[in-house]
Design an enzyme around this catalytic site. Structure first.
Site, mmCIF file in Angstrom:
data_model
loop_
_atom_site.group_PDB
_atom_site.id
_atom_site.type_symbol
_atom_site.label_atom_id
_atom_site.label_comp_id
_atom_site.label_asym_id
_atom_site.label_seq_id
_atom_site.Cartn_x
_atom_site.Cartn_y
_atom_site.Cartn_z
ATOM 1 N N LYS A 1 -14.500 17.458 -43.278
ATOM 2 C CA LYS A 1 -14.223 16.898 -44.611
ATOM 3 C C LYS A 1 -13.770 15.449 -44.482
ATOM 4 O O LYS A 1 -13.023 15.115 -43.558
ATOM 5 C CB LYS A 1 -13.152 17.750 -45.293
ATOM 6 C CG LYS A 1 -12.894 17.413 -46.754
ATOM 7 C CD LYS A 1 -11.904 18.398 -47.368
ATOM 8 C CE LYS A 1 -11.610 18.092 -48.822
ATOM 9 N NZ LYS A 1 -10.670 19.056 -49.426
ATOM 10 N N SER B 1 -12.116 21.207 -53.689
ATOM 11 C CA SER B 1 -12.599 19.880 -53.375
ATOM 12 C C SER B 1 -13.436 19.812 -52.099
ATOM 13 O O SER B 1 -14.151 18.846 -51.896
ATOM 14 C CB SER B 1 -11.414 18.909 -53.231
ATOM 15 O OG SER B 1 -10.611 19.274 -52.122
ATOM 16 N N SER C 1 -8.871 24.509 -52.458
ATOM 17 C CA SER C 1 -9.997 23.628 -52.126
ATOM 18 C C SER C 1 -10.845 24.057 -50.938
ATOM 19 O O SER C 1 -11.890 23.454 -50.685
ATOM 20 C CB SER C 1 -9.486 22.203 -51.876
ATOM 21 O OG SER C 1 -9.178 21.595 -53.100
#
Lengths: 482, 94
Positions: free
Chosen positions: A78, A153, A177
């Protein structure tokens, strides 16, 4: 080699048995990314040259018989996890050109294993959102339906794994997330206990809630990745000095006698019927394996959304105050010092980030602090107490991961309240610092994945991994058609 | 609870953000809805007890305060727009 939903352990065998080299494996994933990601937009940065160089180094370890679980395994990371020399944008104009001068601790640990970095996965800006549509650079789409969101996210990480553009990925979870995008994309994701994994080098959103964790094709692969990244870190004062067990140790053990709590508030009218049915079918499947289902209640859930958003945004307002265009981030213009800072932040931050900063400062400001922020902390104590009471009777808790399957892109635009309330099933796990894993438990009539979450006691990731794995053994996941 | 313009202006000042007239109207409406949602917490009638948190950092566990090698200056300055062996900030006159 067919990489469709390839597991880390299958790739490990193929590498060790010399059926494929690390460079060939890396090349296969890079080829798939080149072909598929223009539609999916799961990566912000693809680190092709570094990946091939990582793979060459990994091959030397394999050839020398020094391979460990992740040697030569390609992974996505990420884009809020710092990677030395590789752009880390947090999906924000504010950090568009930021190249970290150091690695996050989790990256150092993966490097020690000889992993291969495929690239940096897209996300909601500063991890604020549940759709990956607040990204300034790559608004990722759902591999099961390109007109739908992948969740967020960590939407880029989940979509990349679902589309087999990486066998596994790292995400981060502040209010769901990792788990919610895993649910929307039909993969498995675990948020470890707060303190289990170092946050050093994770760009901070809400420091008391953030935690890095794996997203993979199943619970077993999540356990392998968690083994590699966990442990105390002297660079993170909130990382716990606790024993780090082998997270694969309880996989495959029967769940006979395991008590699974079903708090009724998680199965309210706010949850889609198809989601409720799918999760309850999974609960009965676990019951068939010998688990005992226990009805219970969690009254504090009613207040969980405001409690979470007040705490998270208060911390975000403080954490993001460092982005002033002087010390950090995009630099705007201005005749005075004050104007320069305001212009930098106006142009560097997107609308959702700005809203959350405003809310955080509202909660912390004079006259509102007791009514909002301290009340949210009182709720945090109540939620911890309620979880503790449930865990006095049960081993794990089973809930839906999200109230709905993946929704259409744009469906929640301009409606922050709708976006926030959609986090109802996941935020209490962060508030209480517990571990939670989401795995796919079914599909809608349209073929969209539905996820269920298994929540555990603090530092008892082994039991939730065991439970998720037990369910996955009898479940046949369906890969998306791209 | 509707949020008035004065409150939003105060929050913008605290947050080092600003909006044009149209943006101000929009964010005022959005913040009004968000604060309505946050107001639900007011009906919860327990008070925060800061003696029960137990999440304080144990200073006994912190590392010794001894000097050690840090990052090379050139590497840290690589992200700066202007460098001259040190971090150059733009000229601003108040």
């Amino acid at each position: 080699m067919d990489l469709t939903r390839a597991k880390i352990r299958d790739l490990r065998s193929a590498l060790d048995e010399k059926k494929i080299s690390a460079a060939e494996l890396c090349g296969e994933y890079l080829k798939r990314i080149g072909e598929q990601d223009k539609n999916l937009l799961s990566y912000i940065t693809v680190t092709k040259e570094k990946a091939l160089s990582d793979a060459e180094n990994a091959q030397k370890l394999i050839d020398a018989g020094k391979a460990t679980a992740l040697t030569g395994i390609p992974l996505a990371v990420k884009d809020n996890i710092c990677t030395d020399g590789v752009k880390t944008t947090c999906s924000s104009r504010m950090l568009e050109n930021f190249i970290p001068p150091y690695n996050a601790t989790v990256i150092e640990k993966l490097n020690a294993e000889g992993y291969v970095l495929l690239g940096k996965a897209s996300m909601d800006e500063f991890a604020m959102g549940g759709s990956t549509q607040t990204s300034a650079f790559a608004k990722t789409r759902n591999p099961y339906d390109l007109e739908r969101v992948p969740g967020g996210s960590s939407g880029g990480s989940a979509a990349a794994v679902a589309a087999s553009l990486a066998p596994a990925a790292l995400g981060s979870d502040t209010g769901g997330s990792i788990r919610q995008p895993a649910s929307f994309c039909g993969v498995t994701g675990i948020k470890p206990t707060y303190g289990r994994v170092s946050r050093y080098g994770l760009v901070a959103f809400a420091s008391s809630l953030d935690q890095i964790g794996p997203i993979a094709n199943d619970a077993h692969d999540c356990a392998i990745l968690l083994n590699a990244i966990c442990g105390h870190d002297r660079h993170d004062a909130t990382s716990a000095r606790v024993e780090t067990p082998d997270f694969t140790a309880k996989l495959g053990q029967p769940i006979k006698g395991m008590k699974i709590a079903l708090p009724k508030e998680f199965y309210s009218d706010a949850i889609d019927d198809c989601v409720k049915k799918s999760v309850m079918d999974a609960a009965h499947e676990l019951e068939k394996q010998g688990a005992i289902l226990v009805d219970c209640s969690m009254p504090g859930l009613k207040y969980a959304i405001p409690a979470y958003y007040l705490i998270a945004c208060a911390e975000a307002a403080s954490n993001l105050s460092r982005f002033d265009g002087i010390k950090y981030g995009y630099r705007g213009e201005g005749r005075t010092f004050g104007e320069l800072i305001v212009d930098s932040r106006n142009k560097g931050f997107g609308e959702e980030v700005k809203r959350r900063i405003l809310l955080g400062n509202y909660a912390l400001s004079s006259g509102y602090y007791d009514a909002y922020y301290k009340k949210a902390l009182a709720l945090k104590q109540e939620i911890i107490k309620e979880y503790s009471e449930i865990f006095g009777q049960c081993d794990v808790i089973l809930t839906p991961t999200a109230p709905t399957p993946a929704y259409k892109i744009g469906a929640q635009d301009n409606d922050p309240v709708k976006m926030y309330t959609a986090d109802i099933c996941t935020v209490t796990v962060n508030i209480a610092g517990l571990p939670g894993i989401s795995t796919t438990c079914g599909y809608t009539e349209n073929g969209l994945p539905i996820g269920m979450s298994i929540i555990g006691k603090r530092f008892d990731e082994q039991t939730i991994l065991q439970c998720a794995d037990a369910f996955e053994q009898g479940f046949s996941p369906v890969a998306p058609k791209l | 609870m509707a949020v008035d313009m004065k409150t939003i202006e105060h929050l913008c000042s605290l947050s080092k953000l600003s909006y044009d007239e149209e943006g101000m109207e929009k964010v005022m409406g959005e913040m009004g809805s968000i604060i309505d949602l946050m107001d639900e917490i007011k009906s919860f009638d327990l008070a925060y007890d800061d003696t029960k948190d137990g999440n304080e950092i144990r200073f006994a566990d912190t590392r010794e305060d001894v000097p050690e090698e840090s990052f090379p200056t050139e590497k840290l300055l690589a992200n700066a727009e202007n460098t001259d062996g040190c971090y150059v900030v733009p000229k601003v006159v108040e």
